[in-house]
Design a protein around this motif. Structure first.
Motif, PDB file in Angstrom:
ATOM      1  N   PRO A  81       0.817  -1.221   0.000  1.00  0.00           N
ATOM      2  CA  PRO A  81       0.000   0.000   0.000  1.00  0.00           C
ATOM      3  C   PRO A  81       0.848   1.268   0.000  1.00  0.00           C
ATOM      4  O   PRO A  81       0.383   2.320  -0.422  1.00  0.00           O
ATOM      5  CB  PRO A  81      -0.822  -0.144   1.273  1.00  0.00           C
ATOM      6  N   TYR A  82       2.103   1.191   0.472  1.00  0.00           N
ATOM      7  CA  TYR A  82       2.992   2.360   0.511  1.00  0.00           C
ATOM      8  C   TYR A  82       4.257   2.109  -0.297  1.00  0.00           C
ATOM      9  O   TYR A  82       5.345   2.540   0.064  1.00  0.00           O
ATOM     10  CB  TYR A  82       3.352   2.713   1.965  1.00  0.00           C
ATOM     11  N   GLY A  83       4.100   1.370  -1.379  1.00  0.00           N
ATOM     12  CA  GLY A  83       5.242   1.122  -2.240  1.00  0.00           C
ATOM     13  C   GLY A  83       5.956  -0.158  -1.896  1.00  0.00           C
ATOM     14  O   GLY A  83       5.519  -0.944  -1.053  1.00  0.00           O
ATOM     15  N   PRO A  84       7.083  -0.386  -2.534  1.00  0.00           N
ATOM     16  CA  PRO A  84       7.858  -1.604  -2.275  1.00  0.00           C
ATOM     17  C   PRO A  84       8.332  -1.665  -0.825  1.00  0.00           C
ATOM     18  O   PRO A  84       8.663  -0.650  -0.221  1.00  0.00           O
ATOM     19  CB  PRO A  84       9.040  -1.487  -3.235  1.00  0.00           C
ATOM     20  N   GLY A  85       8.349  -2.877  -0.274  1.00  0.00           N
ATOM     21  CA  GLY A  85       8.797  -3.053   1.104  1.00  0.00           C
ATOM     22  C   GLY A  85       7.707  -2.845   2.126  1.00  0.00           C
ATOM     23  O   GLY A  85       8.000  -2.875   3.321  1.00  0.00           O
ATOM     24  N   SER A  86       6.469  -2.636   1.724  1.00  0.00           N
ATOM     25  CA  SER A  86       5.353  -2.451   2.659  1.00  0.00           C
ATOM     26  C   SER A  86       4.314  -3.560   2.445  1.00  0.00           C
ATOM     27  O   SER A  86       4.241  -4.146   1.371  1.00  0.00           O
ATOM     28  CB  SER A  86       4.691  -1.085   2.466  1.00  0.00           C
ATOM     29  N   ALA A  87       3.532  -3.832   3.477  1.00  0.00           N
ATOM     30  CA  ALA A  87       2.516  -4.884   3.406  1.00  0.00           C
ATOM     31  C   ALA A  87       1.380  -4.557   4.368  1.00  0.00           C
ATOM     32  O   ALA A  87       1.606  -3.945   5.411  1.00  0.00           O
ATOM     33  CB  ALA A  87       3.116  -6.251   3.741  1.00  0.00           C
ATOM     34  N   GLU A  88       0.193  -4.962   3.983  1.00  0.00           N
ATOM     35  CA  GLU A  88      -0.965  -4.745   4.850  1.00  0.00           C
ATOM     36  C   GLU A  88      -0.992  -5.806   5.951  1.00  0.00           C
ATOM     37  O   GLU A  88      -0.571  -6.939   5.752  1.00  0.00           O
ATOM     38  CB  GLU A  88      -2.253  -4.821   4.035  1.00  0.00           C
ATOM     39  N   PRO A  89      -1.513  -5.459   7.119  1.00  0.00           N
ATOM     40  CA  PRO A  89      -1.604  -6.457   8.198  1.00  0.00           C
ATOM     41  C   PRO A  89      -2.695  -7.481   7.918  1.00  0.00           C
ATOM     42  O   PRO A  89      -3.641  -7.229   7.173  1.00  0.00           O
ATOM     43  CB  PRO A  89      -1.923  -5.611   9.432  1.00  0.00           C
ATOM     44  N   PHE A  90      -2.549  -8.660   8.551  1.00  0.00           N
ATOM     45  CA  PHE A  90      -3.574  -9.684   8.442  1.00  0.00           C
ATOM     46  C   PHE A  90      -4.766  -9.335   9.330  1.00  0.00           C
ATOM     47  O   PHE A  90      -4.769  -8.322  10.031  1.00  0.00           O
ATOM     48  CB  PHE A  90      -2.999 -11.054   8.831  1.00  0.00           C
ATOM     49  N   GLU A  91      -5.805 -10.185   9.276  1.00  0.00           N
ATOM     50  CA  GLU A  91      -7.015  -9.919  10.057  1.00  0.00           C
ATOM     51  C   GLU A  91      -6.732  -9.923  11.553  1.00  0.00           C
ATOM     52  O   GLU A  91      -7.390  -9.201  12.310  1.00  0.00           O
ATOM     53  CB  GLU A  91      -8.084 -10.965   9.728  1.00  0.00           C
ATOM     54  N   ASP A  92      -5.787 -10.723  12.035  1.00  0.00           N
ATOM     55  CA  ASP A  92      -5.472 -10.744  13.462  1.00  0.00           C
ATOM     56  C   ASP A  92      -4.515  -9.632  13.874  1.00  0.00           C
ATOM     57  O   ASP A  92      -4.131  -9.553  15.046  1.00  0.00           O
ATOM     58  CB  ASP A  92      -4.871 -12.102  13.836  1.00  0.00           C
TER      59      ASP A  92
ATOM     60  N   VAL B  47       0.184  -0.571   8.675  1.00  0.00           N
ATOM     61  CA  VAL B  47       1.025  -1.019   7.588  1.00  0.00           C
ATOM     62  C   VAL B  47       2.315  -1.557   8.193  1.00  0.00           C
ATOM     63  O   VAL B  47       2.749  -1.112   9.265  1.00  0.00           O
ATOM     64  CB  VAL B  47       1.317   0.132   6.588  1.00  0.00           C
ATOM     65  N   TYR B  48       2.889  -2.543   7.557  1.00  0.00           N
ATOM     66  CA  TYR B  48       4.158  -3.124   8.001  1.00  0.00           C
ATOM     67  C   TYR B  48       5.219  -2.847   6.940  1.00  0.00           C
ATOM     68  O   TYR B  48       4.939  -2.867   5.732  1.00  0.00           O
ATOM     69  CB  TYR B  48       4.012  -4.636   8.227  1.00  0.00           C
ATOM     70  N   PHE B  49       6.458  -2.621   7.436  1.00  0.00           N
ATOM     71  CA  PHE B  49       7.602  -2.388   6.544  1.00  0.00           C
ATOM     72  C   PHE B  49       8.653  -3.430   6.827  1.00  0.00           C
ATOM     73  O   PHE B  49       8.796  -3.928   7.951  1.00  0.00           O
ATOM     74  CB  PHE B  49       8.173  -0.984   6.743  1.00  0.00           C
ATOM     75  N   ALA B  50       9.428  -3.692   5.758  1.00  0.00           N
ATOM     76  CA  ALA B  50      10.499  -4.669   5.911  1.00  0.00           C
ATOM     77  C   ALA B  50      11.740  -4.043   6.530  1.00  0.00           C
ATOM     78  O   ALA B  50      12.391  -4.646   7.391  1.00  0.00           O
ATOM     79  CB  ALA B  50      10.828  -5.298   4.554  1.00  0.00           C
ATOM     80  N   THR B  51      12.092  -2.823   6.131  1.00  0.00           N
ATOM     81  CA  THR B  51      13.278  -2.143   6.649  1.00  0.00           C
ATOM     82  C   THR B  51      12.939  -0.699   6.982  1.00  0.00           C
ATOM     83  O   THR B  51      11.888  -0.172   6.598  1.00  0.00           O
ATOM     84  CB  THR B  51      14.412  -2.173   5.610  1.00  0.00           C
ATOM     85  N   VAL B  52      13.839  -0.067   7.709  1.00  0.00           N
ATOM     86  CA  VAL B  52      13.661   1.350   8.058  1.00  0.00           C
ATOM     87  C   VAL B  52      13.711   2.205   6.811  1.00  0.00           C
ATOM     88  O   VAL B  52      12.990   3.200   6.680  1.00  0.00           O
ATOM     89  CB  VAL B  52      14.731   1.770   9.083  1.00  0.00           C
ATOM     90  N   GLU B  53      14.555   1.834   5.857  1.00  0.00           N
ATOM     91  CA  GLU B  53      14.663   2.600   4.621  1.00  0.00           C
ATOM     92  C   GLU B  53      13.340   2.582   3.854  1.00  0.00           C
ATOM     93  O   GLU B  53      12.914   3.600   3.286  1.00  0.00           O
ATOM     94  CB  GLU B  53      15.781   2.040   3.748  1.00  0.00           C
ATOM     95  N   ASP B  54      12.642   1.419   3.877  1.00  0.00           N
ATOM     96  CA  ASP B  54      11.358   1.357   3.201  1.00  0.00           C
ATOM     97  C   ASP B  54      10.347   2.271   3.882  1.00  0.00           C
ATOM     98  O   ASP B  54       9.540   2.928   3.204  1.00  0.00           O
ATOM     99  CB  ASP B  54      10.839  -0.083   3.189  1.00  0.00           C
ATOM    100  N   ALA B  55      10.376   2.310   5.225  1.00  0.00           N
ATOM    101  CA  ALA B  55       9.448   3.178   5.941  1.00  0.00           C
ATOM    102  C   ALA B  55       9.724   4.645   5.671  1.00  0.00           C
ATOM    103  O   ALA B  55       8.813   5.449   5.454  1.00  0.00           O
ATOM    104  CB  ALA B  55       9.512   2.873   7.435  1.00  0.00           C
ATOM    105  N   GLU B  56      10.996   5.045   5.681  1.00  0.00           N
ATOM    106  CA  GLU B  56      11.338   6.446   5.438  1.00  0.00           C
ATOM    107  C   GLU B  56      11.076   6.825   3.982  1.00  0.00           C
ATOM    108  O   GLU B  56      10.683   7.952   3.683  1.00  0.00           O
ATOM    109  CB  GLU B  56      12.796   6.667   5.794  1.00  0.00           C
ATOM    110  N   ALA B  57      11.265   5.849   3.050  1.00  0.00           N
ATOM    111  CA  ALA B  57      10.969   6.134   1.654  1.00  0.00           C
ATOM    112  C   ALA B  57       9.478   6.366   1.435  1.00  0.00           C
ATOM    113  O   ALA B  57       9.078   7.114   0.540  1.00  0.00           O
ATOM    114  CB  ALA B  57      11.454   4.985   0.772  1.00  0.00           C
ATOM    115  N   ALA B  58       8.652   5.744   2.279  1.00  0.00           N
ATOM    116  CA  ALA B  58       7.206   5.935   2.178  1.00  0.00           C
ATOM    117  C   ALA B  58       6.738   7.189   2.889  1.00  0.00           C
ATOM    118  O   ALA B  58       5.535   7.487   2.875  1.00  0.00           O
ATOM    119  CB  ALA B  58       6.493   4.730   2.736  1.00  0.00           C
TER     120      ALA B  58
END
Length: 295
Positions: free
Chosen positions: A217-228, A261-272
């Protein structure tokens, strides 16, 4: 002194009812009404009698008529009640409690009912028919006999239908038992297909996860959370869309933060466009100092 025939030696076709749960006195009152009457008239009297024992006596009369027709070959239209009597049977003793510790005896009477039917002589039949023709009456013996024949025929038809139904049910039941192994095999086949479909679903789910990793949802390296509320494997950094802050595992507000939203790395979060909580506070302080220097 002349005596009549003994009860067991009287001519005619008979029928018995043993141990009827009624007193002999009550049975004799009804038997006196049908003694000497033709079958049709006796059947009408018992049919419309208000005494409960009349139903028992009517069954006994019908049984005697059936014995005469089937065993002696005598038509019911030519039969009459030649003799009928009730003998006392065993008495059941019971007790009923009363006041002051007393007990009153209760006698439950039983009786044995016998009905004997005989055939009119030809002369008697001719005389009876002449009397009926002169009085303009129609004898009811034939109608009563016909009604009884219809009841017997209906009972036989119902019994035959019941046997056919039971045989059909047993046949279907046997077929069901024979088909059970095939059903089990089909169930196992369906179960295997179900497992195959489940495997395909898992593969599809993995493909979807790969798609989420590539285009989040916020570009590469990001993912939506699951239902739980948990994130995919390899995505441990939580991001909050309202504050645009990200929290790394082990930080102060990591466990209290609900990740949108979940990110894989800090760089992915800052890039978003997300920032660390401390960095955002420091940037706000630097902005305030710059404004005061300008003043």
């Amino acid at each position: 002194m002349a005596f009549g025939d003994k009860t067991n030696e009287r001519p005619g076709v008979r029928s018995h009812v043993r141990h009827a749960r009624v007193s002999a006195y009550k049975a004799r009152e009804v038997l006196d009404l049908i003694r000497g009457e033709p079958y049709g008239r006796a059947s009408e009297i018992l049919e419309f009698s208000e005494r409960g024992v009349a139903r028992i006596i009517k069954k006994c009369l019908d049984s005697a008529i059936a014995n005469a027709e089937n065993n002696a070959g005598q038509p019911a239209e030519e039969l009459f009640v030649s003799a009928c009597y009730a003998d006392e049977g065993p008495t059941l003793k019971r007790w009923r409690p009363r006041a002051r510790g007393r007990a009153m005896r209760i006698r439950k009477r039983t009786c044995h009912i016998t009905v004997i039917v005989s055939r009119y002589t030809p002369a008697q039949l001719t005389q009876l028919r002449a009397q009926d023709a002169q009085a303009g009456r129609v004898r009811t013996s034939s109608s009563a006999a016909e009604a009884r024949r219809r009841r017997v025929e209906r009972s036989r038809v119902l019994e035959a239908e019941r046997k056919v139904t039971e045989e059909a049910e047993e046949h279907d039941h046997d077929h069901d038992h024979d088909g059970q192994p095939h059903d089990h095999e089909g169930h196992e086949h369906d179960h295997d297909h179900g497992h195959d479909h489940e495997g395909h679903d898992h593969e599809d789910h993995d493909d979807d996860a790969d798609d989420v990793d590539d285009t989040g949802p916020y570009g590469p390296g990001s993912a939506e959370p699951f239902e739980d509320g948990s994130g995919p494997d390899g995505f441990d950094i939580k991001g909050n869309a309202d504050s645009m802050l990200y929290h790394v595992p082990g930080s102060r507000y990591y466990n209290a933060t609900k990740a949108e939203v979940y990110f894989a790395t800090v760089e992915d979060a800052e890039a978003a466009g997300f920032a660390a909580p401390g960095a955002a506070a420091q940037s706000d302080t630097d902005g305030d100092d710059a404004e005061e220097g300008a003043e």
